[in-house]
Write a protein that holds these residues in place. Structure first.
Motif, PDB file in Angstrom:
ATOM      1  N   VAL A  18       0.666  -1.111  -0.104  1.00 31.85           N
ATOM      2  CA  VAL A  18       0.011   0.064   0.063  1.00 31.85           C
ATOM      3  C   VAL A  18       0.777   1.092   0.057  1.00 31.85           C
ATOM      4  CG1 VAL A  18      -1.541   1.358   1.207  1.00 31.85           C
ATOM      5  CG2 VAL A  18      -2.011  -1.059   1.005  1.00 31.85           C
ATOM      6  N   GLU A  19       1.792   1.280   0.819  1.00 31.94           N
ATOM      7  CA  GLU A  19       2.707   2.230   0.888  1.00 31.94           C
ATOM      8  C   GLU A  19       3.292   2.564  -0.418  1.00 31.94           C
ATOM      9  OE1 GLU A  19       6.582   3.708   3.512  1.00 31.94           O
ATOM     10  OE2 GLU A  19       5.514   2.045   4.385  1.00 31.94           O
ATOM     11  N   LYS A  20       3.841   1.750  -1.140  1.00 33.09           N
ATOM     12  CA  LYS A  20       4.515   2.004  -2.303  1.00 33.09           C
ATOM     13  C   LYS A  20       3.665   2.429  -3.446  1.00 33.09           C
ATOM     14  CE  LYS A  20       7.800   1.536  -5.412  1.00 33.09           C
ATOM     15  NZ  LYS A  20       9.260   2.394  -5.265  1.00 33.09           N
ATOM     16  N   ILE A  21       2.368   1.652  -3.445  1.00 30.33           N
ATOM     17  CA  ILE A  21       1.271   2.307  -4.550  1.00 30.33           C
ATOM     18  C   ILE A  21       0.924   3.865  -4.131  1.00 30.33           C
ATOM     19  CG2 ILE A  21      -1.166   1.806  -5.271  1.00 30.33           C
ATOM     20  CD1 ILE A  21      -0.562  -1.251  -4.491  1.00 30.33           C
ATOM     21  N   VAL A  22       0.598   4.093  -2.829  1.00 33.44           N
ATOM     22  CA  VAL A  22       0.230   5.388  -2.716  1.00 33.44           C
ATOM     23  C   VAL A  22       1.241   6.430  -2.951  1.00 33.44           C
ATOM     24  CG1 VAL A  22      -0.387   7.033  -0.601  1.00 33.44           C
ATOM     25  CG2 VAL A  22      -1.403   4.750  -0.958  1.00 33.44           C
ATOM     26  N   SER A  23       2.419   6.051  -2.917  1.00 29.99           N
ATOM     27  CA  SER A  23       3.628   6.991  -3.311  1.00 29.99           C
ATOM     28  C   SER A  23       3.830   7.216  -4.665  1.00 29.99           C
ATOM     29  CB  SER A  23       4.980   6.445  -2.607  1.00 29.99           C
ATOM     30  OG  SER A  23       5.609   5.333  -3.555  1.00 29.99           O
ATOM     31  N   GLN A  24       3.090   6.247  -5.569  1.00 30.29           N
ATOM     32  CA  GLN A  24       2.792   6.461  -6.963  1.00 30.29           C
ATOM     33  C   GLN A  24       1.655   7.302  -7.360  1.00 30.29           C
ATOM     34  OE1 GLN A  24       3.524   2.528  -8.184  1.00 30.29           O
ATOM     35  NE2 GLN A  24       5.630   2.379  -7.994  1.00 30.29           N
ATOM     36  N   GLY A  25       0.949   7.652  -6.378  1.00 26.72           N
ATOM     37  CA  GLY A  25      -0.320   8.498  -6.749  1.00 26.72           C
ATOM     38  C   GLY A  25      -1.434   7.722  -7.032  1.00 26.72           C
ATOM     39  N   ASP A  26      -1.505   6.407  -6.558  1.00 30.73           N
ATOM     40  CA  ASP A  26      -2.679   5.733  -6.965  1.00 30.73           C
ATOM     41  C   ASP A  26      -3.440   5.294  -5.615  1.00 30.73           C
ATOM     42  OD1 ASP A  26      -2.273   5.420  -9.692  1.00 30.73           O
ATOM     43  OD2 ASP A  26      -1.035   3.780  -9.114  1.00 30.73           O
ATOM     44  N   ASP A  27      -4.815   4.974  -5.978  1.00 30.36           N
ATOM     45  CA  ASP A  27      -5.497   4.734  -4.723  1.00 30.36           C
ATOM     46  C   ASP A  27      -5.879   3.413  -4.397  1.00 30.36           C
ATOM     47  OD1 ASP A  27      -6.400   7.599  -4.832  1.00 30.36           O
ATOM     48  OD2 ASP A  27      -8.100   7.313  -5.962  1.00 30.36           O
ATOM     49  N   VAL A  28      -6.133   3.000  -2.926  1.00 30.14           N
ATOM     50  CA  VAL A  28      -6.108   1.791  -2.334  1.00 30.14           C
ATOM     51  C   VAL A  28      -7.300   1.661  -1.777  1.00 30.14           C
ATOM     52  CG1 VAL A  28      -4.979  -0.062  -1.458  1.00 30.14           C
ATOM     53  CG2 VAL A  28      -3.488   1.519  -2.539  1.00 30.14           C
ATOM     54  N   GLU A 226       8.541  -4.940  -5.290  1.00 31.65           N
ATOM     55  CA  GLU A 226       8.810  -4.685  -6.739  1.00 31.65           C
ATOM     56  C   GLU A 226       8.527  -5.645  -7.576  1.00 31.65           C
ATOM     57  OE1 GLU A 226      12.734  -3.873  -9.474  1.00 31.65           O
ATOM     58  OE2 GLU A 226      13.152  -4.132  -7.236  1.00 31.65           O
ATOM     59  N   ALA A 227       8.754  -7.001  -7.353  1.00 29.65           N
ATOM     60  CA  ALA A 227       8.226  -8.118  -8.084  1.00 29.65           C
ATOM     61  C   ALA A 227       6.784  -8.033  -8.334  1.00 29.65           C
ATOM     62  CB  ALA A 227       8.892  -9.425  -7.481  1.00 29.65           C
ATOM     63  N   MET A 228       6.020  -7.715  -7.235  1.00 29.75           N
ATOM     64  CA  MET A 228       4.720  -7.836  -7.204  1.00 29.75           C
ATOM     65  C   MET A 228       4.061  -6.659  -8.334  1.00 29.75           C
ATOM     66  SD  MET A 228       3.546  -8.534  -3.330  1.00 29.75           S
ATOM     67  CE  MET A 228       1.721  -8.462  -3.347  1.00 29.75           C
ATOM     68  N   LEU A 229       4.594  -5.630  -8.125  1.00 34.58           N
ATOM     69  CA  LEU A 229       4.325  -4.524  -9.104  1.00 34.58           C
ATOM     70  C   LEU A 229       4.720  -4.910 -10.616  1.00 34.58           C
ATOM     71  CD1 LEU A 229       5.168  -1.392  -6.730  1.00 34.58           C
ATOM     72  CD2 LEU A 229       2.801  -2.389  -7.493  1.00 34.58           C
ATOM     73  N   ILE A 230       5.626  -5.394 -10.691  1.00 32.30           N
ATOM     74  CA  ILE A 230       6.167  -5.775 -12.302  1.00 32.30           C
ATOM     75  C   ILE A 230       5.279  -6.879 -12.732  1.00 32.30           C
ATOM     76  CG2 ILE A 230       7.962  -6.939 -13.458  1.00 32.30           C
ATOM     77  CD1 ILE A 230      10.036  -5.606 -11.855  1.00 32.30           C
ATOM     78  N   LEU A 231       4.931  -7.888 -11.826  1.00 26.72           N
ATOM     79  CA  LEU A 231       4.164  -8.653 -12.325  1.00 26.72           C
ATOM     80  C   LEU A 231       2.503  -8.297 -12.477  1.00 26.72           C
ATOM     81  CD1 LEU A 231       5.065 -11.726 -10.114  1.00 26.72           C
ATOM     82  CD2 LEU A 231       5.532 -11.473 -12.655  1.00 26.72           C
TER      83      LEU A 231
END
Length: 314
Positions: A18-28, A226-231
């Motif tokens: 969640v922390e990584k996704i939010v840092s990229q400007g997306d919603d969770v 990182e692996a999860m987001l790539i996949l």
């Protein structure tokens, strides 16, 4: 901007994701009953970008209303009874959470023809069991020893089969011994490194189940995220399973020596008998994720332990 659903999002891996996704400007949107996760892992996130529901993924009606109304781009299924020991003690409850709840989500997507970009199911290296051949590739013999491992494998296969049958973009990961900040050392079957860290910080006794020669492929949380987001974001990757690990195997005794060096103090150890369902040796073959999507872990064990121990106690 994309919208993500993360079940188990208040837990260790989930909250870091969640922390990584939010840092990229997306919603969770997070669904978590807080049986393993902690509110403090997610409370600091802006309500503008993160919505939280304290709810069981076994509440099928709730999950259907949520999935149909929110129009998610990405779904990550981390919600689970994460304890092998608990699955042995209560296999039926584990099955309901670790398999049936996930199958329900796949069925909601199929039945309502939801147009998601990708669903990722988090499986486990536990599916390989005690088959002695190492390292474990995705084509290795599957020999699950516990209800936890059986349900993980079944849910993984359902995710990939539903994907192919109903044209839903799905992918699965098999995690090998993830460690890092926000891991819960109070859990009966938490990652062993979080328990060692906790005992070093508190100067309390660490209980070693077995002789310490059991080996694991320890992977730092940042590499796993990182692996999860790539996949998730590679649209060419679907209907397949990938080991997520370093490809290196380390004994618990070696880990303790390295941790003691990082912490500059000795760990007090009490030895007990090996636990039922525990696997003696584990190591991943990571050629598939390396060759197909170009992912390599970046953080060495010593560097990971330094980062982990250097952080304030979570």
């Amino acid at each position: 901007m994309s919208k993500y659903l993360i079940t188990g999002g208040a837990g260790f891996i989930g909250s870091n994701l969640v922390e990584k996704i939010v840092s990229q400007g997306d919603d969770v949107v997070i669904v978590d009953n807080l049986s393993m996760g902690k509110l403090e892992n997610i409370i600091h996130f802006s309500k503008k970008h993160v919505s939280f529901y304290k709810e069981d993924i076994t509440n099928f009606n709730f999950m259907e209303k949520l999935l149909v109304s929110e129009n998610f781009d990405y779904i990550v299924l981390l919600g689970a009874v994460a304890s092998v020991a608990n699955s042995v003690q209560d296999p039926q409850k584990t099955h309901l959470i670790n398999q049936e709840a996930n199958l329900n989500i796949y069925e909601i997507i199929r039945k309502n023809n939801l147009k998601i970009k990708k669903l990722l199911f988090a499986s486990s290296a536990a599916v390989y069991g005690d088959e002695p051949t190492l390292p474990k590739s995705e084509e290795s013999v599957i020999r699950p020893l516990t209800p936890y491992a059986i349900d993980k494998f079944a849910s993984e296969k359902y995710a990939l089969a539903y994907g192919k049958l109903y044209n839903i973009p799905t992918v699965a990961t098999r995690f090998f011994n993830v460690y890092g900040p926000k891991q819960n050392p109070e859990s009966q079957y938490s990652g062993v490194l979080s328990i060692i860290k906790d005992r070093l910080v508190s100067d309390e006794v660490f209980t070693m189940y077995g002789d310490g020669n059991q080996t694991r492929d320890f992977t730092y949380i940042d590499d796993v995220i990182e692996a999860m987001l790539i996949l998730l974001h590679d649209h060419n990757v679907k209907w397949d399973v990938y080991n997520v690990a370093t490809g290196k195997s380390t004994s618990l005794n070696e880990i303790i020596k390295t941790f003691e060096k990082v912490a500059n103090k000795n760990l007090k150890i009490k030895y007990e008998a090996k636990r039922q369902g525990d696997i003696e040796k584990s190591q991943a073959d990571v050629n598939k994720i390396r060759e197909k999507v170009g992912f390599n872990t970046k953080i060495s064990l010593e560097e990971g332990l330094k980062r982990y121990y250097g952080r304030k106690q979570d």
